[in-house]
Design an enzyme around this catalytic site. Structure first.
Site, PDB file in Angstrom:
ATOM      1  N   ALA A  55      31.523  -3.008  23.396  1.00 53.82           N
ATOM      2  CA  ALA A  55      31.027  -2.202  24.539  1.00 53.82           C
ATOM      3  C   ALA A  55      31.915  -1.782  25.389  1.00 53.82           C
ATOM      4  CB  ALA A  55      29.977  -2.723  24.982  1.00 53.82           C
ATOM      5  N   ARG A  90      25.790   6.070  24.088  1.00 55.50           N
ATOM      6  CA  ARG A  90      24.827   5.213  23.256  1.00 55.50           C
ATOM      7  C   ARG A  90      23.891   3.879  23.986  1.00 55.50           C
ATOM      8  NH1 ARG A  90      29.024   3.222  19.588  1.00 55.50           N
ATOM      9  NH2 ARG A  90      26.972   1.962  18.783  1.00 55.50           N
ATOM     10  N   GLN A 200      32.826  -2.279   9.988  1.00 54.83           N
ATOM     11  CA  GLN A 200      33.939  -2.369  11.112  1.00 54.83           C
ATOM     12  C   GLN A 200      34.631  -4.098  11.330  1.00 54.83           C
ATOM     13  OE1 GLN A 200      30.056  -1.974  11.536  1.00 54.83           O
ATOM     14  NE2 GLN A 200      30.296  -0.461  13.978  1.00 54.83           N
ATOM     15  N   ASP A 243      27.464  -6.497  22.696  1.00 56.51           N
ATOM     16  CA  ASP A 243      27.229  -5.319  23.659  1.00 56.51           C
ATOM     17  C   ASP A 243      25.997  -5.233  24.562  1.00 56.51           C
ATOM     18  OD1 ASP A 243      28.177  -2.798  22.122  1.00 56.51           O
ATOM     19  OD2 ASP A 243      27.649  -4.562  20.497  1.00 56.51           O
TER      20      ASP A 243
END
Length: 371
Positions: A55, A90, A200, A243
């Site tokens: 983010a 996003r 990730q 996020d």
């Protein structure tokens, strides 16, 4: 942080070329590759395709994306169009929208002839602020971890997704306290969740390796078993990034975070969330209002990595992909989930830590008009 013992940031402006260099995170951990962004379209693609991710880094990249757009044409229409283009890349990460709103408020009142240089300077200021905030998050988080380490003589930390320096300009959010603890001499071991389907966790393992932090990668489904262990191998705390954090303390983070929070709650293990101010959305009353991004089903249908072949020098094969499901297989691929505030032990920000409540967040940011 460092790559091959060289201080490196995820995003580096190249002002003489009016460009931005980024680490292509879709190539990691198998290849370290730097890409140059020169246009708005380059920046939007980098965000959408997750060449940059996390983010805070998404927000900084969006700020530079506006600066790149205004190099071509600094008029009002271009500014509005660039904001609209970047805003759709996003939907869940609020840092993206925070950065765009901040840049637009700074640039719109200016004469168009002044905007290009001002945009470049403002994007740079946002990047430097992100790095400074992450450094402070590390120090505040270390203050929470130190008593746990002193109690047992070492720390076992679990994390999910990647909220290290690769997800920010530098230092990271969830991993910043880990790095600060490790650098101060605390014996720390990190249990890294693989984080399917984008894996990730492999990025987390890669950057921990670069810094020399002991760690173990584990399959997502092993988190509950690891959290219920007692004795020397017990997990001392779970630390994740975010996020978006709603005004009531609910947390949106990479899908799978909620399950770890539930398991940590059952095991009476502290569950900590680390994020800067730009991740807190005081306009969002609760997690129920946070939009959840649905990503391409091919992220589940297709597995990417290196071929299984090893050449004569012992090096693994080249990057490739393997289809594990038919193209028409119906899949669901939500990118995030919501962890209710009641499962969060504390939120760590650049101003310190607080309970995951509306009152706790207001105490950290009393000047915010929405708080």
């Amino acid at each position: 942080m460092k790559v091959n013992n060289v201080h490196t940031r995820t995003l580096v402006p190249a002002p003489e070329a009016r460009a931005v260099d980024i680490i292509d995170q879709t190539a990691l951990p198998h290849e370290y590759r730097v890409l140059r962004l020169t246009t708005l379209e380059d920046a939007a693609h980098a965000i959408r395709s997750m060449q940059v991710r996390g983010a805070p880094l998404i927000g900084v990249t969006a700020a530079y994306g506006l600066a790149l757009a205004l190099q071509q044409n600094p008029d009002d229409a271009t500014l509005a169009s660039a904001v609209a283009t970047l805003a759709t890349t996003r939907p869940t990460a609020v840092n993206l929208h925070w950065a765009l709103a901040h840049m637009q408020a700074r640039l719109l009142p200016l004469d168009p002839g002044e905007r290009a240089d001002a945009a470049w300077q403002e994007a740079g200021a946002i990047a430097e602020e992100d790095a400074a905030q992450c450094r402070r998050i590390g120090e505040h988080g270390k203050a929470l971890l130190r008593p746990l380490a002193e109690k047992r003589g070492h720390l076992n930390i679990m994390t999910h997704c990647n909220a290290g320096w690769l997800a920010t300009v530098d230092f990271g959010t969830a991993l910043a306290p880990v790095y600060a603890a490790f650098d101060s001499g605390i014996d720390v071991h990190v249990w890294v969740s693989e984080t399917r389907p984008r894996n990730q966790g492999l990025l987390t393992a890669w950057e921990l390796m670069q810094h020399g932090v002991p760690h173990t990668l584990f399959a997502d489904n092993a988190a509950g078993w690891l959290l219920e262990r007692k004795g020397a191998n017990a997990i001392d705390a779970v630390i994740v990034g975010a996020d978006r954090i709603a005004a009531n303390g609910d947390v949106a983070n990479k899908v799978g975070t909620y399950l770890k929070a539930l398991a940590a709650h059952e095991a009476v293990v502290p569950f900590l969330v680390a994020a800067p101010r730009s991740t807190i959305d005081f306009d969002c009353a609760s997690g129920m209002e946070i939009p959840i991004e649905e990503r391409s089903g091919d992220e589940l249908r297709v597995v990417r990595g290196l071929t299984g072949e090893v050449d004569s020098s012992g090096q693994p094969g080249s990057p490739g992909s393997l289809r594990q499901l038919p193209p028409d297989e119906q899949v669901a691929n939500p990118a995030f989930d919501i962890t209710p505030a009641r499962f969060v032990t504390a939120i760590i920000t650049e101003r310190g830590s607080a309970p995951a409540t509306a009152e706790g967040l207001r105490k950290l940011y009393p000047e915010d008009r929405h708080a």
